[in-house]
Motif scaffolding. Structure first.
Motif, PDB file in Angstrom:
ATOM      1  N   TYR A 207      -5.298  -2.984   0.697  1.00  0.00           N
ATOM      2  CA  TYR A 207      -5.215  -3.080  -0.762  1.00  0.00           C
ATOM      3  C   TYR A 207      -6.017  -4.301  -1.158  1.00  0.00           C
ATOM      4  O   TYR A 207      -6.313  -5.169  -0.314  1.00  0.00           O
ATOM      5  CB  TYR A 207      -3.770  -3.198  -1.271  1.00  0.00           C
TER       6      TYR A 207
ATOM      7  N   LYS B  53       0.817  -1.224   0.000  1.00  0.00           N
ATOM      8  CA  LYS B  53       0.000   0.000   0.000  1.00  0.00           C
ATOM      9  C   LYS B  53       0.846   1.269   0.000  1.00  0.00           C
ATOM     10  O   LYS B  53       0.369   2.337  -0.378  1.00  0.00           O
ATOM     11  CB  LYS B  53      -0.947   0.006   1.207  1.00  0.00           C
TER      12      LYS B  53
ATOM     13  N   ASP C  42      -9.858 -10.982  -1.908  1.00  0.00           N
ATOM     14  CA  ASP C  42     -10.210  -9.641  -1.450  1.00  0.00           C
ATOM     15  C   ASP C  42     -10.908  -9.667  -0.098  1.00  0.00           C
ATOM     16  O   ASP C  42     -10.691  -8.785   0.747  1.00  0.00           O
ATOM     17  CB  ASP C  42     -11.106  -8.950  -2.482  1.00  0.00           C
TER      18      ASP C  42
ATOM     19  N   SER D 106      -6.763  -7.350  -4.517  1.00  0.00           N
ATOM     20  CA  SER D 106      -5.985  -8.124  -5.480  1.00  0.00           C
ATOM     21  C   SER D 106      -5.691  -7.323  -6.742  1.00  0.00           C
ATOM     22  O   SER D 106      -4.592  -7.421  -7.311  1.00  0.00           O
ATOM     23  CB  SER D 106      -6.720  -9.426  -5.818  1.00  0.00           C
ATOM     24  N   ALA D 107      -6.646  -6.506  -7.183  1.00  0.00           N
ATOM     25  CA  ALA D 107      -6.426  -5.712  -8.393  1.00  0.00           C
ATOM     26  C   ALA D 107      -5.310  -4.697  -8.182  1.00  0.00           C
ATOM     27  O   ALA D 107      -4.456  -4.500  -9.056  1.00  0.00           O
ATOM     28  CB  ALA D 107      -7.719  -5.006  -8.798  1.00  0.00           C
ATOM     29  N   ALA D 108      -5.295  -4.049  -7.028  1.00  0.00           N
ATOM     30  CA  ALA D 108      -4.242  -3.075  -6.734  1.00  0.00           C
ATOM     31  C   ALA D 108      -2.883  -3.750  -6.651  1.00  0.00           C
ATOM     32  O   ALA D 108      -1.869  -3.202  -7.118  1.00  0.00           O
ATOM     33  CB  ALA D 108      -4.558  -2.343  -5.432  1.00  0.00           C
TER      34      ALA D 108
ATOM     35  N   SER E 278       1.215 -13.424 -10.246  1.00  0.00           N
ATOM     36  CA  SER E 278       2.371 -12.638  -9.813  1.00  0.00           C
ATOM     37  C   SER E 278       3.688 -13.324 -10.129  1.00  0.00           C
ATOM     38  O   SER E 278       4.742 -12.679 -10.138  1.00  0.00           O
ATOM     39  CB  SER E 278       2.289 -12.371  -8.303  1.00  0.00           C
TER      40      SER E 278
ATOM     41  N   GLU F 123       2.565  -5.200 -12.110  1.00  0.00           N
ATOM     42  CA  GLU F 123       2.728  -4.822 -13.515  1.00  0.00           C
ATOM     43  C   GLU F 123       3.612  -3.575 -13.648  1.00  0.00           C
ATOM     44  O   GLU F 123       4.479  -3.508 -14.530  1.00  0.00           O
ATOM     45  CB  GLU F 123       1.358  -4.559 -14.147  1.00  0.00           C
ATOM     46  N   ARG F 124       3.403  -2.585 -12.768  1.00  0.00           N
ATOM     47  CA  ARG F 124       4.202  -1.368 -12.845  1.00  0.00           C
ATOM     48  C   ARG F 124       5.662  -1.633 -12.475  1.00  0.00           C
ATOM     49  O   ARG F 124       6.585  -1.068 -13.073  1.00  0.00           O
ATOM     50  CB  ARG F 124       3.604  -0.290 -11.930  1.00  0.00           C
TER      51      ARG F 124
ATOM     52  N   LEU G 102      -1.922  -6.579  -8.182  1.00  0.00           N
ATOM     53  CA  LEU G 102      -1.486  -6.958  -9.530  1.00  0.00           C
ATOM     54  C   LEU G 102      -1.073  -5.747 -10.353  1.00  0.00           C
ATOM     55  O   LEU G 102      -0.127  -5.812 -11.150  1.00  0.00           O
ATOM     56  CB  LEU G 102      -2.594  -7.726 -10.248  1.00  0.00           C
ATOM     57  N   ASN G 103      -1.755  -4.624 -10.167  1.00  0.00           N
ATOM     58  CA  ASN G 103      -1.366  -3.399 -10.857  1.00  0.00           C
ATOM     59  C   ASN G 103       0.035  -2.967 -10.436  1.00  0.00           C
ATOM     60  O   ASN G 103       0.846  -2.528 -11.265  1.00  0.00           O
ATOM     61  CB  ASN G 103      -2.378  -2.293 -10.573  1.00  0.00           C
ATOM     62  N   LEU G 104       0.323  -3.099  -9.136  1.00  0.00           N
ATOM     63  CA  LEU G 104       1.655  -2.772  -8.640  1.00  0.00           C
ATOM     64  C   LEU G 104       2.702  -3.701  -9.250  1.00  0.00           C
ATOM     65  O   LEU G 104       3.776  -3.249  -9.676  1.00  0.00           O
ATOM     66  CB  LEU G 104       1.680  -2.866  -7.112  1.00  0.00           C
TER      67      LEU G 104
END
Length: 451
Positions: free
Chosen positions: A282, A243, A272, A284-286, A329, A292-293, A288-290
């Motif tokens: 946070y 987070k 979630d 699961s979507a957040a 992941s 990816e970034r 996975l977005n992290l």
């Protein structure tokens, strides 16, 4: 005159290892010599509350100390760290040989307290108060023997997150950031003494500076300042919270060549619903977005994680969501555990506990999946060139006549390589080509001379 000798037993995380290492140097600066348990005048048990049944393990260790020392009252026993903070002075009643209890903030005062107690044999001391600011400890000099090529630097203490399952805020206190000038001074000293790799330590390391002890330096700024120090070849840190991983923290993986392409990013669960009950802040979507970034910033980034199975209320579908997140992941490794209650935490009050046999079955299935992911990740390393920081001689025999040595690549993977026999290669760097993937490590051939 009492012979000044000490022996330290350490449980738990890298921060405990770091604390024990500091305590040993601080005692050494006071004229103490390290000794085996049976020969020590001072015995320190540095404890951890995170793993399962921590109190029982500590009391069992104290019982073993009593057996080895014969309960000799002239042997000073100290209990330090998280279990000491949790149990406090009640340890004195449980084990009469203990004369010093030093909590997480109190360990800095332990060397002086040990000297006082050796002079006053009937006295007991407890150092259990939390400090409101980060208190700098004395800085005993490193010797050539204890300053290796890899060094650890503590940048903060405590945590403000209060995850439902976690006892850390209660045993290590609220978050207190260290002054950045002091951190950089310690890093410079370690590099001057031969360190080539530095790992920054903190319970919530990327929240550094976001408390009243902070001096205005953000975590990302600290990374840039440490990376710029002459002589530093590798930089790592543990442990961040997803987070708190801001854009500047992600960008550092693209901007700093010294920052190793390895990140331990605790996910804890993939559901979630479970993440919400854990108070992880946070979903699961957040997460996975992290991921990816992070991989966009550093495509070769290797991720490891922490996972808890059998959290109260976890359904089979929740567990399957965790397995799906592991695959998405692509973790190269993980530390995984069955949930167990910690006193004083929110989750310890939850009534919908998971039966032990169900949690254990889920743990075995999760670890089987992790074995697959690890093997697949290791296989992708075959054929690649990399650089090792040599740690020690390897127990694995090499295919040729030269002795085999073990080191770690920038991703943190253990790698075995044959090196010339005529020198001690500990702490040296060597360029290698990975030739084979084993179950938990890699084999390689050297491409040049170690330096």
């Amino acid at each position: 005159m009492i012979e000044k000798t000490y022996h330290i037993i350490t449980f738990g995380c890298q921060m405990n290892v770091h604390d024990s290492h500091w305590l040993g140097r601080a005692l050494g600066a006071r004229g103490f010599a390290e000794a085996q348990l049976e020969d020590a005048q001072v015995v320190v048990v540095n404890t951890c509350s995170v793993r399962e049944k921590p109190e029982q393990k500590v009391m069992s260790t104290l019982g073993r100390i009593r057996q080895v020392t014969g309960g000799d009252p002239s042997v000073l026993v100290c209990v330090a760290g998280c279990v000491a903070q949790q149990l406090g002075a009640s340890i004195f009643e449980k084990e009469p040989q203990v004369r010093l209890v030093a909590g997480s903030d109190g360990i800095g005062g332990a060397p002086g307290a040990i000297e006082r107690l050796l002079e006053n044999t009937g006295q007991r001391l407890e150092l259990l108060d939390f400090t409101s600011q980060y208190v700098e400890r004395e800085t005993p000099a490193h010797s050539d023997a204890d300053c290796g090529a890899s060094a650890f630097v503590n940048i903060m203490q405590g945590c403000d997150n209060f995850c439902a399952y976690c006892i850390v805020p209660y045993t290590r206190g609220r978050q207190k950031s260290r002054n950045s000038v002091a951190i950089l001074e310690e890093c410079r000293a370690l590099l001057d003494q031969g360190a080539r790799e530095i790992t920054l330590l903190g319970q919530n390391v990327n929240a550094f500076g976001r408390d009243k002890s902070g001096d205005g330096t953000s975590f990302a700024s600290l990374l840039h300042k440490v990376a710029a120090l002459p002589g530093l070849e590798r930089l790592r840190y543990v442990t961040p919270h997803p987070k708190d991983m801001g854009p500047e923290d992600v960008a550092a993986f693209a901007e700093l060549p010294q920052l190793c392409p390895r990140l331990h990013l605790p996910m804890q669960a993939g559901s979630d619903a479970v993440l919400a009950r854990m108070k992880r802040r946070y979903d699961s979507a957040a997460f996975l977005n992290l991921v990816e970034r992070l991989r966009a910033a550093r495509p070769d980034l290797a991720l490891s994680t922490d996972l808890i199975v059998g959290f109260p209320g976890e359904s089979e579908q929740d567990f399957q969501d965790t397995l799906a997140m592991m695959r998405a992941s692509n973790f190269m490794s993980s530390f995984s555990f069955c949930y167990s209650d910690r006193p004083g935490t929110r989750a310890s009050l939850f009534l919908d506990k998971i039966p032990a046999e169900v949690a254990q079955d889920r743990l075995l299935r999760l670890q089987a999946l992790q074995d697959e992911l690890t093997a697949r990740w290791l296989q992708t390393r075959v054929g690649q060139e990399t650089t090792l920081l040599v740690e020690n001689r390897s127990p694995k025999a090499g295919p040729g006549n030269e002795p085999s040595w073990q080191g770690r690549d920038p991703c943190g993977a253990p790698v075995h390589v044959e090196l010339p026999e005529e020198a001690d290669h500990t702490g040296r760097m060597v360029r290698v080509a990975v030739t084979q993937a084993k179950k938990h490590s890699l084999m390689a051939r050297r491409l040049g001379e170690p330096w």
